[in-house]
Design a protein around this motif. Structure first.
Motif, PDB file in Angstrom:
ATOM      1  N   MET A 165      -6.816  68.117  20.932  1.00  0.00           N
ATOM      2  CA  MET A 165      -5.485  68.844  21.163  1.00  0.00           C
ATOM      3  C   MET A 165      -5.664  70.163  21.036  1.00  0.00           C
ATOM      4  O   MET A 165      -6.332  70.603  20.218  1.00  0.00           O
ATOM      5  N   THR A 166      -5.706  71.075  22.019  1.00  0.00           N
ATOM      6  CA  THR A 166      -5.912  72.652  22.011  1.00  0.00           C
ATOM      7  C   THR A 166      -4.759  73.267  21.422  1.00  0.00           C
ATOM      8  O   THR A 166      -3.687  72.959  21.960  1.00  0.00           O
ATOM      9  N   SER A 167      -5.262  74.466  20.899  1.00  0.00           N
ATOM     10  CA  SER A 167      -4.131  75.466  20.482  1.00  0.00           C
ATOM     11  C   SER A 167      -3.931  76.730  21.278  1.00  0.00           C
ATOM     12  O   SER A 167      -5.015  76.774  21.795  1.00  0.00           O
ATOM     13  N   GLU A 168      -2.938  77.400  21.397  1.00  0.00           N
ATOM     14  CA  GLU A 168      -3.093  78.828  21.852  1.00  0.00           C
ATOM     15  C   GLU A 168      -3.193  79.959  21.166  1.00  0.00           C
ATOM     16  O   GLU A 168      -2.465  79.714  19.654  1.00  0.00           O
ATOM     17  N   CYS A 169      -3.824  80.698  21.350  1.00  0.00           N
ATOM     18  CA  CYS A 169      -4.051  81.991  20.520  1.00  0.00           C
ATOM     19  C   CYS A 169      -2.812  82.946  20.735  1.00  0.00           C
ATOM     20  O   CYS A 169      -2.403  83.109  21.682  1.00  0.00           O
ATOM     21  N   ASP A 170      -2.603  83.397  19.442  1.00  0.00           N
ATOM     22  CA  ASP A 170      -1.246  84.051  19.483  1.00  0.00           C
ATOM     23  C   ASP A 170      -1.463  85.424  19.969  1.00  0.00           C
ATOM     24  O   ASP A 170      -0.486  86.093  20.342  1.00  0.00           O
ATOM     25  N   CYS A 199      -3.911  86.150  22.689  1.00  0.00           N
ATOM     26  CA  CYS A 199      -4.054  86.291  24.164  1.00  0.00           C
ATOM     27  C   CYS A 199      -3.437  85.271  25.026  1.00  0.00           C
ATOM     28  O   CYS A 199      -3.308  85.481  26.079  1.00  0.00           O
ATOM     29  N   LYS A 200      -2.900  84.445  24.215  1.00  0.00           N
ATOM     30  CA  LYS A 200      -2.131  83.246  24.699  1.00  0.00           C
ATOM     31  C   LYS A 200      -3.126  82.249  25.529  1.00  0.00           C
ATOM     32  O   LYS A 200      -2.522  81.399  26.197  1.00  0.00           O
ATOM     33  N   LEU A 201      -4.311  82.241  25.425  1.00  0.00           N
ATOM     34  CA  LEU A 201      -5.247  81.545  26.143  1.00  0.00           C
ATOM     35  C   LEU A 201      -5.710  80.284  25.025  1.00  0.00           C
ATOM     36  O   LEU A 201      -5.587  80.359  23.956  1.00  0.00           O
ATOM     37  N   PRO A 202      -6.019  79.295  25.722  1.00  0.00           N
ATOM     38  CA  PRO A 202      -6.165  77.948  24.769  1.00  0.00           C
ATOM     39  C   PRO A 202      -7.495  78.365  23.964  1.00  0.00           C
ATOM     40  O   PRO A 202      -8.369  79.090  24.444  1.00  0.00           O
ATOM     41  N   ILE A 203      -7.539  77.817  22.914  1.00  0.00           N
ATOM     42  CA  ILE A 203      -8.731  77.945  21.904  1.00  0.00           C
ATOM     43  C   ILE A 203      -9.635  76.681  21.853  1.00  0.00           C
ATOM     44  O   ILE A 203      -8.869  75.500  21.623  1.00  0.00           O
ATOM     45  N   PRO A 225     -11.382  83.653  16.777  1.00  0.00           N
ATOM     46  CA  PRO A 225     -11.830  84.393  15.676  1.00  0.00           C
ATOM     47  C   PRO A 225     -11.890  85.803  15.962  1.00  0.00           C
ATOM     48  O   PRO A 225     -11.432  86.765  14.947  1.00  0.00           O
ATOM     49  N   ASP A 226     -12.124  86.337  17.212  1.00  0.00           N
ATOM     50  CA  ASP A 226     -12.377  87.753  17.337  1.00  0.00           C
ATOM     51  C   ASP A 226     -10.901  88.504  17.928  1.00  0.00           C
ATOM     52  O   ASP A 226     -10.778  89.535  17.972  1.00  0.00           O
ATOM     53  N   HIS A 227      -9.911  87.547  17.643  1.00  0.00           N
ATOM     54  CA  HIS A 227      -8.612  88.201  18.022  1.00  0.00           C
ATOM     55  C   HIS A 227      -7.715  88.407  16.616  1.00  0.00           C
ATOM     56  O   HIS A 227      -6.654  88.996  16.869  1.00  0.00           O
ATOM     57  N   PHE A 228      -8.284  87.732  15.720  1.00  0.00           N
ATOM     58  CA  PHE A 228      -7.549  88.161  14.425  1.00  0.00           C
ATOM     59  C   PHE A 228      -7.971  89.424  13.817  1.00  0.00           C
ATOM     60  O   PHE A 228      -9.091  89.414  13.279  1.00  0.00           O
ATOM     61  N   VAL A 229      -7.217  90.482  14.200  1.00  0.00           N
ATOM     62  CA  VAL A 229      -7.810  91.753  13.980  1.00  0.00           C
ATOM     63  C   VAL A 229      -6.614  92.395  12.852  1.00  0.00           C
ATOM     64  O   VAL A 229      -5.519  92.154  12.827  1.00  0.00           O
TER      65      VAL A 229
END
Length: 173
Positions: free
Chosen positions: A1-6, A8-12, A26-30
């Motif tokens: 199961m893939t999760s969504e990035c909070d 960009c809202k794209l699948p991780i 990892p590069d969106h946790f800023v």
């Protein structure tokens, strides 16, 4: 199961970061201030936003004693903030946390140092004056110590005499 990035809202797919109840690439946790990716662990947060170590430290209050950021427990006294171990007597360096203290020229002074080294001494008994004082004859007195040298009664009026040694006497003596 893939999760969504909070962010960009794209699948991780692959690595993810779970923090603050959310999931991120990892590069969106800023950092909430500089927007640079947070790579150190643990990270800091303020007002629900992640902060990198540098921005967290920069936003912390500065210690009145050492002027360095306070990142843990803060002692607030005399309208200043202190590291817990830096809130000490300016004369003996004794810890003041949880103790009664005085201040002199913006510096905290413990009770012992204040009584022994700082407080004005009563002209009558020689003990430190810590509250109100009667000022008369170019000296300070505890109100109860400003009394007639002859009869020992308290002098509560502005009219009194002075004996040959410079001590107060009531008008009736």
């Amino acid at each position: 199961m893939t999760s969504e990035c909070d962010t960009c809202k794209l699948p991780i797919v692959g690595k993810s970061i779970n923090a603050l109840g959310k999931t991120y690439h990892p590069d969106h946790f800023v950092c909430g201030k500089c927007n640079k990716p947070i790579t150190e662990s643990p990270f800091h947060q303020r007002d629900g936003k992640p902060l990198c170590d540098a921005d967290f430290t920069e936003s912390c209050p500065k210690c009145a004693a050492c002027n360095k950021p306070i990142t843990d427990k803060i002692v607030t006294a005399m309208d200043k903030q202190w590291h817990e171990n830096h809130f000490v007597c300016a004369l003996c360096n004794g810890a003041l946390l949880g103790q009664e203290f005085h201040q002199k020229e913006g510096k905290p002074i413990c009770q012992i140092c204040y009584r022994g080294k700082v407080a004005d001494k009563c002209n009558g008994c020689g003990e430190p004056i810590e509250t109100c004082a009667t000022i008369a004859l170019n000296a300070k007195w505890h109100p109860d110590c400003f009394k007639c040298k002859t009869c020992g009664k308290a002098i509560s009026t502005t009219k009194f005499k002075v004996d040959s040694k410079g001590f107060p006497m009531c008008e009736s003596c």
